[in-house]
Design a protein around this motif. Structure first.
Motif, PDB file in Angstrom:
ATOM      1  N   UNK A 170      -2.671  13.842  29.164  1.00 41.96           N
ATOM      2  CA  UNK A 170      -3.430  13.680  27.918  1.00 41.96           C
ATOM      3  C   UNK A 170      -4.623  14.357  28.116  1.00 41.96           C
ATOM      4  N   UNK A 171      -5.292  14.866  29.316  1.00 39.95           N
ATOM      5  CA  UNK A 171      -6.409  15.632  29.659  1.00 39.95           C
ATOM      6  C   UNK A 171      -5.912  17.267  28.967  1.00 39.95           C
ATOM      7  N   UNK A 172      -4.834  17.595  29.375  1.00 43.45           N
ATOM      8  CA  UNK A 172      -4.377  18.861  28.704  1.00 43.45           C
ATOM      9  C   UNK A 172      -4.178  18.979  27.249  1.00 43.45           C
ATOM     10  N   UNK A 173      -3.914  17.843  27.011  1.00 40.76           N
ATOM     11  CA  UNK A 173      -3.661  17.721  25.191  1.00 40.76           C
ATOM     12  C   UNK A 173      -5.046  17.745  24.598  1.00 40.76           C
ATOM     13  N   UNK A 174      -6.061  17.127  25.156  1.00 41.02           N
ATOM     14  CA  UNK A 174      -7.549  17.456  24.457  1.00 41.02           C
ATOM     15  C   UNK A 174      -8.089  18.522  24.744  1.00 41.02           C
ATOM     16  N   UNK A 175      -7.593  19.152  25.956  1.00 39.55           N
ATOM     17  CA  UNK A 175      -8.518  20.282  26.319  1.00 39.55           C
ATOM     18  C   UNK A 175      -7.847  21.506  25.568  1.00 39.55           C
ATOM     19  N   UNK A 176      -6.492  21.199  25.118  1.00 38.64           N
ATOM     20  CA  UNK A 176      -5.472  22.449  24.563  1.00 38.64           C
ATOM     21  C   UNK A 176      -5.377  23.458  25.519  1.00 38.64           C
ATOM     22  N   UNK A 177      -5.004  23.007  26.765  1.00 35.13           N
ATOM     23  CA  UNK A 177      -4.628  24.060  27.870  1.00 35.13           C
ATOM     24  C   UNK A 177      -2.988  23.471  28.099  1.00 35.13           C
TER      25      UNK A 177
END
Length: 159
Positions: free
Chosen positions: A152-159
């Motif tokens: 979810x963090x990667x999704x929000x940070x677009x990484x």
């Protein structure tokens, strides 16, 4: 009331303005050093180290409301977390997450993202992920390990 309108104090009494975190994903966690879930500090620190440069801010809110599992004071909490758990992410002053003295950050997040107990926090290490636009995104149970939040963090940070 919006997330960016809120603030919290550091253990030393300095203000942390949520508005200063615009453009960053924020992971809010109520913590306790003597909790059986305290090994999650390692996972939270790992997320902090891996994504801080991409825009993740981890905020640990020490709380003593669950079986007195946070005996540290504002004067000792940061040193205890650094020595015992290697924590370098930002900790706040000790707060209440339930009841009449609930900290405004938790009042807001509980209202926006209710849980199994309605708006109550069930236990230490309940986690809330806030988008870089300041919108509460998801609430995670105390038993959800930090590494399970990474996608979810990667999704929000677009990484």
């Amino acid at each position: 009331m919006k997330f960016y309108d809120l603030s919290v104090k550091t253990p030393q009494g300095k203000n942390i303005e949520m508005g200063d975190l615009k453009g960053k994903a924020v992971l809010v966690v109520n913590t306790a050093t003597k909790c059986g879930l305290a090994p999650q500090f390692d996972g939270l620190e790992a997320l902090h180290q891996k994504y801080k440069d991409q825009g993740l801010v981890v905020l640990g809110f020490p709380c003593n409301q669950f079986m007195d599992q946070e005996p540290e004071t504002n004067d000792t909490i940061e040193e205890s977390c650094r020595i015992n758990f290697g924590v370098t992410f930002q900790l706040t002053e000790k707060v209440d997450v339930n009841g009449n003295n609930t900290h405004p950050v938790f009042s807001y997040l509980k209202d926006e993202l209710g849980g199994l107990l309605g708006s109550r926090i069930k236990w230490n290490f309940t986690k809330f992920l806030v988008t870089p636009e300041g919108k509460p995104f998801k609430r995670y149970a105390p038993t959800t390990k930090p590494e399970k939040i990474e996608k979810d963090i990667k999704k929000l940070l677009k990484v």
